[in-house]
Design a protein around this motif. Structure first.
Motif: not given
Length: 591
Positions: A386, A396, A444, A452, A456, A459
């Motif tokens: 991860s 974002t 994100l 990143i 992330q 998910q």
């Protein structure tokens, strides 16, 4: 530990205010005092073993709602323990989607840790939801029964010899090829002895529409029957077996309108209503799910002498429902009930809008040590996967409005752009992604330098769906988009890739709500052919987009999350795709 006492003191006056109207106005007969039973209920946990970095919104002191950081299995365990302490007689239940669409540390290990967490918490019954079928029948049976047989691409039992769920899955309306149930329809639990003994019966059901929400290969041979019909048949059996109270655990739900309120029921609507209106009047409580919405409702149902209690605890273990039944052991009936959603306030976090502190108006739970240690084992093991940086973002991206939004926002734009780029070799001109396939936290937020990580992006895209590119005429493409706005749920606007946009008006009749479509700045030609990419969940008719199955010249590509990684890594930093590609022309009073 002082936490349960503090919690009980804070909650007592609130519970008194939330008590439902009595089902029967007369008290227990024959001089026997009623027996109180506490039902502790969750739904839609989705393998959220870590705090999901989300908030429960509650009525605020000003014009805006207040945010309470909530969730995380270790905090949920403490919250449930505190409620059990209030109820000498108690049972803990779930209304489905316990697994599937899960956090990375659970999903990577086939949701074995989600089941392990619930074993430690002491879950006793779980109704099967649609996401229980995400990896197919064989893998779902393995989660129930245990073992290390490999049924998917991922290897099972990587960190422990998996023993399976210590609680039964219930599914009254899920049948196999020969008409037999995949799992038991019902379960029972008794309390007390002799003349004071009472028994609560539970019926589990998933939504009849599970067939359109799962990959066909994963549910081959299974049928999902009418919910009310299956539940009513099970109620008869429970009553004949001595159940004094009947509780339905159903993976179907509704939504409310108005300001956020976990205790509210204003404007309740949704697919659960016609189901409960058809239920046997001997049903006492319905614990619901699926919509990720929280509510406590009293529903007037034909044939009942008092209201039916309907509850939902939202999503990701951020809330837990505390239900109290008072049962007359002489008449073998529930004489009154009460319920309240309790916020599982956990650790603070930083959201895109800034820090989210703890709220002193609500109890703050401490993480239960054994569950925290168990979760940490899986989280630590997953970090090698991860924590890897896969790319950089200039800002974002998010799906606005959370689970209640029908739009994909900048998060949907980015995913669609990535899928278009990944399938250019198949001639793709347009990519479409479904907003409901974008999972929590649906955002994100770049780290230092715009970084990143793989965790992330996983998910928000945990399904590992394959990309499929097919040919459609412009008229066929419009018909597909229209299916997002018809009367066959879920209701969502497919998010397109750059270069394609469309407008819609929900005040128009079904089938004519898509007003205009443009590709590369020009109107889409109804007779021309376009190459369109979507994930195989959609191309096989998922989310009720059945017209995707009529595509031609299909070319199967790579995995969705891999496409996102490639897109992010190709340019540093990748710009935020902020343009509005789905334009809502609906008059404000019709939205």
């Amino acid at each position: 530990m002082s936490l349960p006492l503090r919690f009980a003191a804070l909650l007592a006056p609130l519970l008194a205010a939330a008590c439902a109207a009595p089902i029967a106005t007369s008290g227990p007969q024959g001089g026997a005092a009623p027996v109180e039973v506490g039902i502790v209920a969750i739904n839609d946990f989705h393998g959220a073993i870590e705090p999901p970095r989300q908030s429960v919104f509650v009525p605020g002191k000003g014009s805006e709602p207040d945010a309470v950081p909530a969730g995380g299995a270790a905090w949920l365990a403490s919250a449930i323990d505190s409620l059990r302490a209030r109820h000498p007689n108690h049972v803990t239940v779930s209304a489905g989607d316990l697994v599937g669409a899960s956090q990375f540390a659970s999903s990577l290990y086939l949701d074995e840790p989600a089941v392990g967490v619930m074993n430690r918490i002491g879950l006793e019954f779980n109704a099967v939801g649609n996401h229980e079928f995400d990896r197919g029948r064989a893998e779902l049976l393995r989660l129930q029964n245990g073992g290390c047989e490999q049924t998917t691409l991922n290897k099972p039992c990587q960190l422990e010899q998996f023993a399976g769920a210590r609680f039964p899955f219930l599914a009254s309306n899920t049948l196999t090829e020969d008409g037999s149930p995949l799992f038991a329809a019902t379960g029972m639990k008794s309390f007390g002895k002799g003349a004071r003994k009472v028994t609560v019966g539970f019926v589990g059901a998933t939504l009849q529409g599970t067939g359109s929400l799962a990959l066909p290969a994963n549910i081959k041979g299974l049928t999902f029957g009418d919910e009310a019909t299956a539940i009513n048949a099970a109620v008869d059996r429970l009553k004949q077996s001595g159940a004094d109270a009947v509780v339905v655990l159903i993976h179907q739900g509704g939504k409310t309108t108005g300001a956020p309120d976990p205790q509210g029921c204003e404007g309740l609507n949704g697919a659960i209503l016609p189901i409960i209106d058809r239920l046997d009047p001997r049903v006492d409580v319905v614990v619901s799910g699926h919509t990720h919405w929280s509510y406590i409702c009293e529903r007037t149902v034909p044939g009942r002498s008092g209201p039916l209690l309907l509850t939902s605890a939202g999503v990701y273990g951020e809330l837990v429902t505390d239900i109290t039944l008072r049962i007359d052991p002489v008449r073998h009936a529930v004489i009154d009930h009460a319920a309240r959603n309790v916020i599982v306030q956990s650790e603070t976090y930083v959201a895109s809008r800034g820090p989210v502190p703890n709220n002193p108006d609500f109890p703050a739970f401490a993480p239960r040590a054994d569950v925290a240690s168990y979760v940490a084992r899986y989280v630590d093991a997953s970090k090698a996967y991860s924590a890897r940086v896969v790319g950089h973002l200039a800002g974002t991206v998010s799906r606005p409005g959370g689970d209640g939004s029908r739009n994909g926002g900048t998060m949907g734009n980015l995913i669609a752009d990535a899928q278009l780029a990944a399938t250019a070799g198949a001639g793709a001109q347009i990519a479409l992604t479904n907003p409901f396939g974008i999972r929590a936290p649906a955002t994100l937020i770049p780290g230092p330098g715009g970084a990143i990580t793989f965790g992330q992006i996983y998910q928000v895209q945990p399904f590992s769906n394959q990309l499929v590119t097919q040919s459609f005429t412009g008229a066929e493409l419009k018909a597909i988009l229209e299916q997002g706005f018809d009367d066959d749920a879920p209701f969502q606007a497919l998010t397109p890739s750059a270069g394609f946009s469309y407008s819609y008006d929900l005040s128009r009749p079904v089938g004519s709500r898509v007003v205009q479509m443009t590709y590369q700045g020009k109107p889409v030609d109804p007779a021309a052919t376009y190459r369109v990419t979507a994930v195989n969940f959609l191309t096989q008719g998922g989310d009720s987009f059945t017209l995707f199955t009529r595509g031609r010249d299909a070319v199967t590509g790579g995995i969705d999350v891999v496409a996102t990684e490639a897109w992010l890594s190709a340019t540093a930093p990748r710009a935020v795709p902020a343009e509005n590609r789905t334009i809502d022309l609906t008059p404000p009073d019709k939205r």
